[in-house]
Structure formats: C-alpha cells, structure tokens
Design an enzyme around this catalytic site. Sequence first.
Site, PDB file in Angstrom:
ATOM      1  N   GLU A   1      10.277  10.772  -4.878  1.00 53.31           N
ATOM      2  CA  GLU A   1      11.305  10.225  -3.991  1.00 53.31           C
ATOM      3  C   GLU A   1      12.287   9.348  -4.768  1.00 53.31           C
ATOM      4  O   GLU A   1      13.491   9.337  -4.488  1.00 53.31           O
ATOM      5  CB  GLU A   1      10.646   9.423  -2.864  1.00 53.31           C
ATOM      6  CG  GLU A   1       9.713  10.237  -1.980  1.00 53.31           C
ATOM      7  CD  GLU A   1      10.402  11.449  -1.376  1.00 53.31           C
ATOM      8  OE1 GLU A   1      11.529  11.302  -0.855  1.00 53.31           O
ATOM      9  OE2 GLU A   1       9.821  12.547  -1.441  1.00 53.31           O
TER      10      GLU A   1
ATOM     11  N   TRP B   1      22.110  15.273   4.290  1.00 53.91           N
ATOM     12  CA  TRP B   1      22.813  16.051   5.311  1.00 53.91           C
ATOM     13  C   TRP B   1      23.319  17.376   4.756  1.00 53.91           C
ATOM     14  O   TRP B   1      23.258  18.405   5.439  1.00 53.91           O
ATOM     15  CB  TRP B   1      23.953  15.228   5.911  1.00 53.91           C
ATOM     16  CG  TRP B   1      23.452  14.360   7.022  1.00 53.91           C
ATOM     17  CD1 TRP B   1      23.030  13.067   6.934  1.00 53.91           C
ATOM     18  CD2 TRP B   1      23.264  14.754   8.380  1.00 53.91           C
ATOM     19  NE1 TRP B   1      22.596  12.622   8.156  1.00 53.91           N
ATOM     20  CE2 TRP B   1      22.733  13.631   9.069  1.00 53.91           C
ATOM     21  CE3 TRP B   1      23.492  15.926   9.089  1.00 53.91           C
ATOM     22  CZ2 TRP B   1      22.430  13.671  10.424  1.00 53.91           C
ATOM     23  CZ3 TRP B   1      23.196  15.963  10.450  1.00 53.91           C
ATOM     24  CH2 TRP B   1      22.670  14.847  11.101  1.00 53.91           C
TER      25      TRP B   1
ATOM     26  N   ASN C   1      11.448   9.890   7.311  1.00 57.01           N
ATOM     27  CA  ASN C   1      12.176  10.870   6.501  1.00 57.01           C
ATOM     28  C   ASN C   1      11.997  12.300   7.000  1.00 57.01           C
ATOM     29  O   ASN C   1      12.957  13.079   7.038  1.00 57.01           O
ATOM     30  CB  ASN C   1      11.736  10.773   5.038  1.00 57.01           C
ATOM     31  CG  ASN C   1      12.574  11.661   4.137  1.00 57.01           C
ATOM     32  OD1 ASN C   1      13.787  11.500   4.054  1.00 57.01           O
ATOM     33  ND2 ASN C   1      11.945  12.619   3.482  1.00 57.01           N
TER      34      ASN C   1
ATOM     35  N   TRP D   1      14.529  11.782  -6.593  1.00 59.27           N
ATOM     36  CA  TRP D   1      15.532  12.354  -5.682  1.00 59.27           C
ATOM     37  C   TRP D   1      16.713  11.392  -5.536  1.00 59.27           C
ATOM     38  O   TRP D   1      17.880  11.805  -5.534  1.00 59.27           O
ATOM     39  CB  TRP D   1      14.917  12.605  -4.302  1.00 59.27           C
ATOM     40  CG  TRP D   1      14.360  13.978  -4.085  1.00 59.27           C
ATOM     41  CD1 TRP D   1      13.052  14.331  -4.019  1.00 59.27           C
ATOM     42  CD2 TRP D   1      15.112  15.192  -3.876  1.00 59.27           C
ATOM     43  NE1 TRP D   1      12.927  15.683  -3.790  1.00 59.27           N
ATOM     44  CE2 TRP D   1      14.170  16.237  -3.694  1.00 59.27           C
ATOM     45  CE3 TRP D   1      16.467  15.491  -3.831  1.00 59.27           C
ATOM     46  CZ2 TRP D   1      14.565  17.556  -3.468  1.00 59.27           C
ATOM     47  CZ3 TRP D   1      16.855  16.810  -3.604  1.00 59.27           C
ATOM     48  CH2 TRP D   1      15.915  17.818  -3.428  1.00 59.27           C
TER      49      TRP D   1
ATOM     50  N   TRP E   1      28.165  18.785   9.893  1.00 57.17           N
ATOM     51  CA  TRP E   1      27.247  17.823   9.284  1.00 57.17           C
ATOM     52  C   TRP E   1      27.908  16.475   9.032  1.00 57.17           C
ATOM     53  O   TRP E   1      27.229  15.443   9.002  1.00 57.17           O
ATOM     54  CB  TRP E   1      26.688  18.379   7.973  1.00 57.17           C
ATOM     55  CG  TRP E   1      27.712  18.667   6.908  1.00 57.17           C
ATOM     56  CD1 TRP E   1      28.359  19.846   6.681  1.00 57.17           C
ATOM     57  CD2 TRP E   1      28.212  17.752   5.923  1.00 57.17           C
ATOM     58  NE1 TRP E   1      29.234  19.732   5.629  1.00 57.17           N
ATOM     59  CE2 TRP E   1      29.158  18.458   5.139  1.00 57.17           C
ATOM     60  CE3 TRP E   1      27.952  16.422   5.626  1.00 57.17           C
ATOM     61  CZ2 TRP E   1      29.848  17.866   4.082  1.00 57.17           C
ATOM     62  CZ3 TRP E   1      28.636  15.823   4.571  1.00 57.17           C
ATOM     63  CH2 TRP E   1      29.576  16.536   3.816  1.00 57.17           C
TER      64      TRP E   1
ATOM     65  N   TRP F   1      31.734  25.705  12.784  1.00 58.64           N
ATOM     66  CA  TRP F   1      31.308  24.496  13.484  1.00 58.64           C
ATOM     67  C   TRP F   1      31.873  24.501  14.898  1.00 58.64           C
ATOM     68  O   TRP F   1      33.021  24.894  15.121  1.00 58.64           O
ATOM     69  CB  TRP F   1      31.783  23.247  12.748  1.00 58.64           C
ATOM     70  CG  TRP F   1      31.286  23.110  11.335  1.00 58.64           C
ATOM     71  CD1 TRP F   1      32.038  23.017  10.205  1.00 58.64           C
ATOM     72  CD2 TRP F   1      29.925  23.043  10.900  1.00 58.64           C
ATOM     73  NE1 TRP F   1      31.243  22.897   9.095  1.00 58.64           N
ATOM     74  CE2 TRP F   1      29.936  22.905   9.485  1.00 58.64           C
ATOM     75  CE3 TRP F   1      28.697  23.086  11.558  1.00 58.64           C
ATOM     76  CZ2 TRP F   1      28.767  22.813   8.735  1.00 58.64           C
ATOM     77  CZ3 TRP F   1      27.535  22.994  10.807  1.00 58.64           C
ATOM     78  CH2 TRP F   1      27.572  22.857   9.415  1.00 58.64           C
TER      79      TRP F   1
END
Length: 470
Positions: A281, A390, A349, A284, A367, A314
């Site tokens: 993590e 996202w 998460n 990341w 998004w 969208w």
Amino acid sequence: MDTHSMAELSLIWLRNDLRLTDNPALTWACKQAEKTVAVVTLTPQSWESHGESAARMGLWRDQLRSVAEHLQKLNIPLRVLRLDSFDDCAPALTDLVRELNAGALAFNYEYPLNERNRDSAVCQALESVGVEVRGFHGELIIPPGQVLTGQGGPFKVYTPFSRAWRRRLADFDRPVLPVPEAQQTTGLDSDPVPDDLDYKPLQYREDLWQVGEEAVSERLNRFIDEREPDYADKRDFPALPATSALSPYLTIGAISPRQCMAALRAAAGSRDWLDSSWLNEIIWREFYRHLLVAFPGLSRLEPFRPEVEEKISWLKNDAAFEAWCKGETGFPIVDAAMKQLLETGWMHNRLRMVVASFLTKLLRVDWRLGADFFMRHLIDADFASNLGGWQWSSSVGADAAPYFRIFNPQAQGEKFDAEGRFVARWLPQLESLKPGKPRQQPGAGAALGRPEPVIDYKKARAASLDDYQS
C-alpha cells in the site's frame, strides 16, 4: 558546517509535512542557520479550486497548531501568511525573507502540477534576491524518476514498478531523522492559526482522528503490533478494524512513509517485511506520485488511457448521481459505504473500489465527478491516490482493471460483509433483517424506509458493456 559560514536565519515552509520527526526540510533548515522561522501560506482560493475538504483542512489546522507548539519549544516561531492563491506565495515569501533577512528557505516537494508550478515560481523569486532554496522529497521514500524501466522510462504498471522499487530501496534507505535540536531564540512571537484558515467552517470527527505526533506514532505502533500480522487476510472486510487508518495523517504529513516502513521493518526483524501486503500500500502511494510527475496531464484530469475513455459514453443523470452521493441507491454495500464517508470523512479501501465501480460502470457517471466528491468529503483526500484510484476503477488509468471487470455490489457485500454487520451499522433499517444475504439484497429494507434500487444490475451491466464494445 562551520558556524561562521552559517546564515543567521533560515525559513522552513510547512505545507503537507506537519511533523518534526523525519522532516528533511526542517532538519536542513535548522542546520543551515543559527535561527529558524517556520512559515505557512494560507491560500483559500486555490484550496477551493482543488476541492480541499473541510474535514481534511480541519485536521491540517489542528495538526499545525500542535506542530507550532512543539516548534516553539525549539525556539522556532511560526509565521502565518494569509494569502488568496498559490500565485501569491512567491511575492509574499520574498517580502518575508527581506523582512527577516533570511538567507535560506527549505520545503518538502509536492507533486501535483499546480503545486510544482507554485514552487518553481517561489524558487525563481527567492534565488533572484540571493536566497538559497532547497527542496526535499520528504513525502516519498524513493524520489520520482528514480524507479525506471530497463529502457529508462517510467513504469505504467504497478507490479513491475513495485519489484523495481524494492530493488532500488537500498540506494535510498536511511534512518528516520530525529527532531532537530533547539535553535537560538529569534525573539519573535508565533502568529495564531485562524479557526477557519480563511477558507470555510472546518469540522471533522475529533473523536476518531487525534492530532499530535505522539498520538499518530501510537496509532502506527498499535497497528504494527496488533493488526499488521493479519492485514493481508483481513484488510478487505469493512466490519473488521483491520486497516491502519493512517491515511489522514500521511496526507497531511503528520507521519512520513519512511516512519511507517521503519516501524514495519523493526517489528519484522527479518527481510520478510519486504513482502508485507501493507508495504504494498505504501508502494502504491509512491507509484501514483511518480506517475503525476512523469505524466503532467494527469494533474489536468486527463485519462491515462484516453483510448479507453473514447469508448465510454458518460451519462448525465443528476438524480442517480445525487442518490449515490447521499447513499440512497438501494444497494446496501454502496449506501453503507457512502454513509460511512458522510459521517466520518473516511471510507474503507475495498468499498472505495466498489462505490467507484458502481458510479462509473453501472450509473455510467464521469469518474471526475466521483473523484471531486471524494476530494470534498474525505479526511484523507489525497490528489494523487484519489486520482489513481478513480481512474483505476473506471478502467482509464495506469494498470487499470479491464473495462469488463464490473463489481457486482451484492456479491461484494456477500463476500466481504457476509453477516451484514457493516451495512447494518450504517443503515439501521437493516438491523431487523436476518444476518447474511437478506441484508445485502438490492432494495433490502425498502419496507422500512430504505430506497428501491436505482438500477437493475444485470441490465445496467449489459448496457455498459454494449456501449463500450460498440
């Protein structure tokens, strides 16, 4: 350093690095001069344009006050510059160095494009008047541009990046920096920190998020001792207190990633810590910051994979988006997650991925709207990680999930909240339902006041895939 060559006074420009321990910019500033002054710049117009949440800025304010109190004990006063935007920082800091006759300024880098442009303007302005300016990568363990492919370019996929990051770690490994020693007194008083930071009313759950380096360090140590050994097995279950919940403190710099890594390594006592899921993590987090620097268009909300977004239509569906924002979609795991966010400023998460997939692939809402909503509500709102998450969920980002991977919210709830304890905690109408699958069904609790589902999952999934493939 020979004290006769030292500047009389240096400045440490605090931003999202609100700590005394392991703060390389603060350490350098204190060694560079006999006297040090800390400065913060309040820029409410820029904060608003970036969607900084009231919860995050409330935590930032209180951590700043704690840091200022501890700095005062080191004879380092705090100056608060009340400005409007990032554009005001260069002239304001130039005026300050002239007022204090400062010879040096230090700061820790920030990586979004607007912040880098702000810092470049400050460096140019101060260097033009003879001030030494130094930036440090206090927010990262390995700086951007130092983890590269065999061809010398940036990684675009996480797994090979993480392997290369681990290989490069030895070149950037260093101990956690201690709190600097006390400076000579400046005779200056610290400025008060405004309650609203000249921004907006600031409020967060102070019972959940205590400030102060001691409190944050205790939280880290408790996690390492009690939860990290089982983190890989339990981290995806939102009803369990299995995660570190350190993200709000990392995003304001109340603790550094290097401190987190050091605690993990000390507890492991062997090289096994390099295989820790929790270390993943941290990596990341570094990956997304490296991407921001390598691909400036990301800071302008451009998709990492425009060829994917070109295939997506969208939809403008204000009613569905509002239902998602309020946690009223009729899908229990989605709604419970959104209620958790609205109540606490934080979301588990696993559920961030679930609600993002729901919004972008089932409701087919852009998004960017979801990312902005998160930025304006999360106490751990972090531009790089939020953007990366996202884009990953909507399949337009680096190392993104393939577009056909669409989370089934009911299946996610049944798998990761099998008894329905989490959804019942945040949707009290479900407490009277039998634990298990009845609590995860779309429309659960409708007879008790919960909404009916805003979509039919199978039809919405099919429509999304048909649109993409066409």
